[in-house]
Design a protein around this motif. Sequence first.
Motif, short mmCIF file in Angstrom:
data_model
loop_
_atom_site.label_atom_id
_atom_site.label_comp_id
_atom_site.label_asym_id
_atom_site.label_seq_id
_atom_site.Cartn_x
_atom_site.Cartn_y
_atom_site.Cartn_z
N LEU A 247 0.88 -1.27 -0.27
CA LEU A 247 -0.24 -0.05 -0.31
C LEU A 247 0.84 0.77 -0.05
N GLU A 248 1.89 1.26 0.63
CA GLU A 248 2.95 1.88 0.76
C GLU A 248 3.34 2.96 -0.98
N THR A 249 3.74 1.73 -1.29
CA THR A 249 4.63 1.82 -2.41
C THR A 249 3.46 2.83 -3.20
N ALA A 250 2.34 1.65 -3.13
CA ALA A 250 1.19 1.82 -4.28
C ALA A 250 0.65 3.65 -4.38
N ALA A 251 0.58 3.70 -3.21
CA ALA A 251 0.58 5.45 -2.53
C ALA A 251 1.81 6.71 -3.35
N LYS A 252 3.11 6.14 -3.24
CA LYS A 252 4.32 6.93 -4.02
C LYS A 252 3.68 7.12 -5.84
#
Length: 449
Positions: free
Chosen positions: A375-380
């Motif tokens: 999720l953190e990578t997707a948000a970036k």
Amino acid sequence: PETRLAELMGCLAGGYDTIFSLCDDYDPGKREFYFDRDPDAFKCVIEVYYFGEVHMKKGICPICFKNEMDFWKVDLKFLDDCCKSHLSEKREELEEIARRVQLILDDLGVDSAEGRWRRCQKCVWKFLEKPESSCPARVVAVLSFLLILISSVVMCMGTIPELQVLDADGNRVEHPTLENVETACIGWFTLEYLLRLFSSPNKLHFALSFMNIVDVLAILPFYVSLTLTHLGARMMELTNVQQAVQALRIMRIARIFKLARHSSGLQTLTYALKRSFKELGLLLMYLAVGIFVFSALGYTMEQSHPETLFKSIPQSFWWAIITMTTVGYGDIYPKTTLGKLNAAISFLCGVIAIALPIHPIINNFVRYYNKQRVLETAAKHELELMELNSSGAGEGKVGCSRSDLDSLPPEPAGEEGPSWSSRLKISHSDTFIPLLTEEKHHRTRLQSC
């Protein structure tokens, strides 16, 4: 009958306008309709006409499949329950990504209509709650983490007799240097909590948050014991005051839980345990049943021995607990042959009962930890696409850096059309992000003809 395929049956009578409103191409000679859609998803959708239900095949994105069902006008009620749960999980992930992106956008954006007081609150909140926002904020977060460790170490060292001193009454108390260090740490924790409370956008939610309650429990005993020491002696006996102060000093161990604020691993462990209540409940139930059965059997079998250590069944619970958990202190042990056989069976059953629910708990931890990283990578990635869109639409560039996003010009007042802030937020919770170009990727009716 309300699906798109059913509407094709009567579309020929309406002419080409009706035909091309339902499909992407049509061959009058072969009377064939063409749809520029995913063929793998259509193989799943067509099952509703054969079996009355739809299943997602492995490897298909649930959100994209839901869009395919919307295109073919197939109701979600035909989706099987197992696939519905998968779709709900993906929706929650998209909402979480949108929430994270919105938080980052709120941090980047500065509303000129806000007053100075409100802007000051936002700056303080970002400085204390988001260490990644700036280098000074990261330094403060590391300092707070170190002070938590120092205060915990000081609390432990204060109980060493060699480091204690005698007071006027001859009682051992903490060394003044350790007390001064603890006072400095408590002062920092108090200042940090008050600043976070002052800058919080929702103070009621802030006060009722679990981690903030832990902060209060870590700070409050110091001030209560200080008040009792200076004022309590006038209202009650000195012995009662000392007992109350000692009890409050034990509550200082709550400050170790403050580490969870700065550790994503501890937060992940907490969430995994929260999601594993069913497995933990099964574990406790297995142990409870085993403890009751083996303690009753142990008490019954040991009654024939004259020097039995099993005085009653409730007292035997302690023996059953330390045996089934393979601790085995040896303070209570069986002396008869049947009692020893019962003990052997009890710890074998204890190992099995503990091992069974452990694997699902570990799986919950690994799944949640990996999910947070995704999720953190997707948000970036979402932010990078929005930056690319904003630069391409505003300046005609191919890409831009995060610093370019901070330096975007203010929105002109009274100008029609989408502003850069609305373009930034256009992709929240979208299945695919149509940001790079505005041209359509399907053929028009004129091109088809």
